[in-house]
Design an enzyme around this catalytic site. Sequence first.
Site, PDB file in Angstrom:
ATOM      1  N   HIS A 204      -9.122  -3.825  -2.352  1.00 47.25           N
ATOM      2  CA  HIS A 204      -8.171  -3.125  -1.481  1.00 47.25           C
ATOM      3  C   HIS A 204      -8.678  -1.711  -1.169  1.00 47.25           C
ATOM      4  O   HIS A 204      -8.650  -1.275  -0.016  1.00 47.25           O
ATOM      5  CB  HIS A 204      -6.796  -3.068  -2.164  1.00 47.25           C
ATOM      6  CG  HIS A 204      -5.732  -2.432  -1.336  1.00 47.25           C
ATOM      7  ND1 HIS A 204      -4.809  -3.167  -0.623  1.00 47.25           N
ATOM      8  CD2 HIS A 204      -5.435  -1.126  -1.086  1.00 47.25           C
ATOM      9  CE1 HIS A 204      -3.997  -2.337   0.010  1.00 47.25           C
ATOM     10  NE2 HIS A 204      -4.363  -1.088  -0.261  1.00 47.25           N
ATOM     11  N   GLU A 205      -9.165  -1.017  -2.190  1.00 49.63           N
ATOM     12  CA  GLU A 205      -9.621   0.367  -1.985  1.00 49.63           C
ATOM     13  C   GLU A 205     -10.925   0.426  -1.194  1.00 49.63           C
ATOM     14  O   GLU A 205     -11.114   1.331  -0.377  1.00 49.63           O
ATOM     15  CB  GLU A 205      -9.748   1.093  -3.323  1.00 49.63           C
ATOM     16  CG  GLU A 205      -8.484   1.099  -4.167  1.00 49.63           C
ATOM     17  CD  GLU A 205      -7.187   1.384  -3.413  1.00 49.63           C
ATOM     18  OE1 GLU A 205      -7.211   2.140  -2.414  1.00 49.63           O
ATOM     19  OE2 GLU A 205      -6.141   0.839  -3.815  1.00 49.63           O
TER      20      GLU A 205
ATOM     21  N   HIS B 224     -10.062   0.244   2.324  1.00 48.45           N
ATOM     22  CA  HIS B 224      -9.666   1.575   2.829  1.00 48.45           C
ATOM     23  C   HIS B 224     -10.899   2.379   3.241  1.00 48.45           C
ATOM     24  O   HIS B 224     -10.905   2.989   4.313  1.00 48.45           O
ATOM     25  CB  HIS B 224      -8.897   2.362   1.760  1.00 48.45           C
ATOM     26  CG  HIS B 224      -7.420   2.187   1.806  1.00 48.45           C
ATOM     27  ND1 HIS B 224      -6.636   2.630   2.846  1.00 48.45           N
ATOM     28  CD2 HIS B 224      -6.574   1.621   0.920  1.00 48.45           C
ATOM     29  CE1 HIS B 224      -5.374   2.351   2.611  1.00 48.45           C
ATOM     30  NE2 HIS B 224      -5.295   1.725   1.438  1.00 48.45           N
TER      31      HIS B 224
ATOM     32  N   CYS C 140       0.859  -1.184   0.000  1.00 45.77           N
ATOM     33  CA  CYS C 140       0.000   0.000   0.000  1.00 45.77           C
ATOM     34  C   CYS C 140       0.894   1.231   0.000  1.00 45.77           C
ATOM     35  O   CYS C 140       1.885   1.283   0.734  1.00 45.77           O
ATOM     36  CB  CYS C 140      -0.908  -0.011   1.228  1.00 45.77           C
ATOM     37  SG  CYS C 140      -2.030   1.396   1.317  1.00 45.77           S
TER      38      CYS C 140
END
Length: 139
Positions: A129-130, A133, A88
């Site tokens: 992944h985003e 977040h 990241c």
Amino acid sequence: MQRPIMTSRSFLRMPCAEAGPGDESVARDLVDTLEANRSRCVGMAANMIGVDKRIIAFVDEEMDGRISVMFNPVITACDGAFDTEEGCLSLDGERRTLRYHRIEVDYQDRRLRARHATFTGWTAQIIQHEVDHCNGIVI
């Protein structure tokens, strides 16, 4: 406008607020920052530039590498689980995580119109992944 990358784990661990009208400038800054870091990054969430809104930008391999933007993305279905390691831009090193080969996502476009799409492979992994977040999950 390119913005600095947020590295505060305490900030990154906070779930983001819903994006809405008036957040288009955040999306533009997110795209500009991703474009500036494209040699070492394929996706970003707004909290990575210090804004706690549910907006993501990612390099869409299914669209010839164009950067796509999603407002308020929610993964609604997934299949084909696999273990992987991810890095990241906001953190040093790589960490193990579980991802899915195929996902379905409900989201809004830049005009806040409802959309639904299916993604596979690398693009699906980036989106997962985003979205993590946006949910305050740090991988």
